[in-house]
Scaffold this active site. Sequence first.
Site, mmCIF file in Angstrom:
data_model
loop_
_atom_site.group_PDB
_atom_site.id
_atom_site.type_symbol
_atom_site.label_atom_id
_atom_site.label_comp_id
_atom_site.label_asym_id
_atom_site.label_seq_id
_atom_site.Cartn_x
_atom_site.Cartn_y
_atom_site.Cartn_z
ATOM 1 C CG ASP A 109 5.823 3.479 0.708
ATOM 2 O OD1 ASP A 109 6.141 4.101 1.737
ATOM 3 O OD2 ASP A 109 4.637 3.317 0.363
ATOM 4 C CE LYS A 115 2.600 4.718 8.634
ATOM 5 N NZ LYS A 115 1.262 5.129 9.072
ATOM 6 C CE1 TYR A 134 -3.656 2.574 0.596
ATOM 7 C CE2 TYR A 134 -2.334 3.337 2.433
ATOM 8 C CZ TYR A 134 -3.394 3.507 1.569
ATOM 9 O OH TYR A 134 -4.185 4.622 1.673
#
Length: 427
Positions: free
Chosen positions: A237, A265, A142
């Site tokens: 990613d 994050k 994702y």
Amino acid sequence: MSAAHDRFELAQRHIPGGVNSPVRAFMGVGGDPVFVDSAAGPYMFDPDGKRYIDYVGSWGPMILGHAHPDVIEAVAEVIHKGLSFGAPTELETRMADRVCELMPSIEMVRMVSSGTEATMSAIRLARGFTGRDKIVKFEGCYHGHSDSLLVKAGSGALTLGEPSSPGVPASVAAHTITLSFNDLDQVRETFAAAGDQIACIIVEPVAGNMNCILPDPGFLQGLREVCDQHGAVLIFDEVMTGFRVALGGVQSVFNVRPDLTTLGKVIGGGMPVGAFGGRRDIMHKISPLGPVYQAGTLSGNPVAMTAGLKTLELIAMPGFFDAIGAKVETLVGGLVEAAKRAGIPLTENHLGGMFGLFFTAQEKVTDFAGSMACDQERFRAFFHAMLEHGVYLAPSAFEAGFISAAHSDADIAATLEAARASFAAIA
């Protein structure tokens, strides 16, 4: 009706599904979601005062634990100067310097406000740099909800991608090739047939959205070789894994240097944040230096930069990742042993402060198909049993778990005690 149910009912009046990100709705496990009132260290507290040992950590960034006093103090100092300026700050320079120092593959970096922005921008940059349109991604990885990435595989490696969400035009999906994670032969075959049309490969080097899936030996190195051979851009990613599995990210663990990296994050310390960066020659193509346009009003927000800089400072302390890795080893080892004693097949994957649990007799889960084949019903039962015992796991069988430096030996022991009771209840 319970208080939690009442809260959820109220939320659904004006918020679609009652949540602002789908997984929070507990659709993957059933029941009403836990609403959080506050959090500290390894714990979250609902509005009724119930305490939960938290293994979600806001989906990864709370590596120090919630409301770490040093981070809170740093943020409290900076907010008095203003919340946003829409102009450069020295904090952004400090963050860029620190990221480039910790991840040498990143020679220049651009801050954004979310992981989705980071991956979307990195792909646009790769296309602009190469002059090519097609991209390669992997099933189960994702990369945010931009149109190019909400695409599932066609019936074969080279068939047109199919939109996995209404609202994604088929013409956009047609430029995305979706392959199987850890299948290097499939990657090579795809590039042999269409390599001159492919701008980039984007991959979670350790996947966290089909649960925690590690790369097979040589997989990431093989992606690097294929991109070098065909002039494509390799994008890691590391929004989830960056500064979570190791101080230098997955790329430092497996010694593979991507061309571009996306982050988020941890670098915001819990504040909304994202970033993308990499080779200087590629980054020179981004505006205002080059023709590839990207912008963001709140990019480099001073509060997010402050929280992130303090977090990066604290996780760089000697032995930090050794300690957090040992906590994960104790946790997942204890969970597998407890399941075995209850006669329940369970396996795990983990790296650094990240882990995944799989209710399956498979020795190892290495791809999306393997994750899909796990016993989701048993996971749901386990999730709710653990929740009753005050342990909060990710409310989906396809999400990784996270541990923080704030989790104590006593917290892990209490978690394992809850697991033994939960396994016994669902056996």
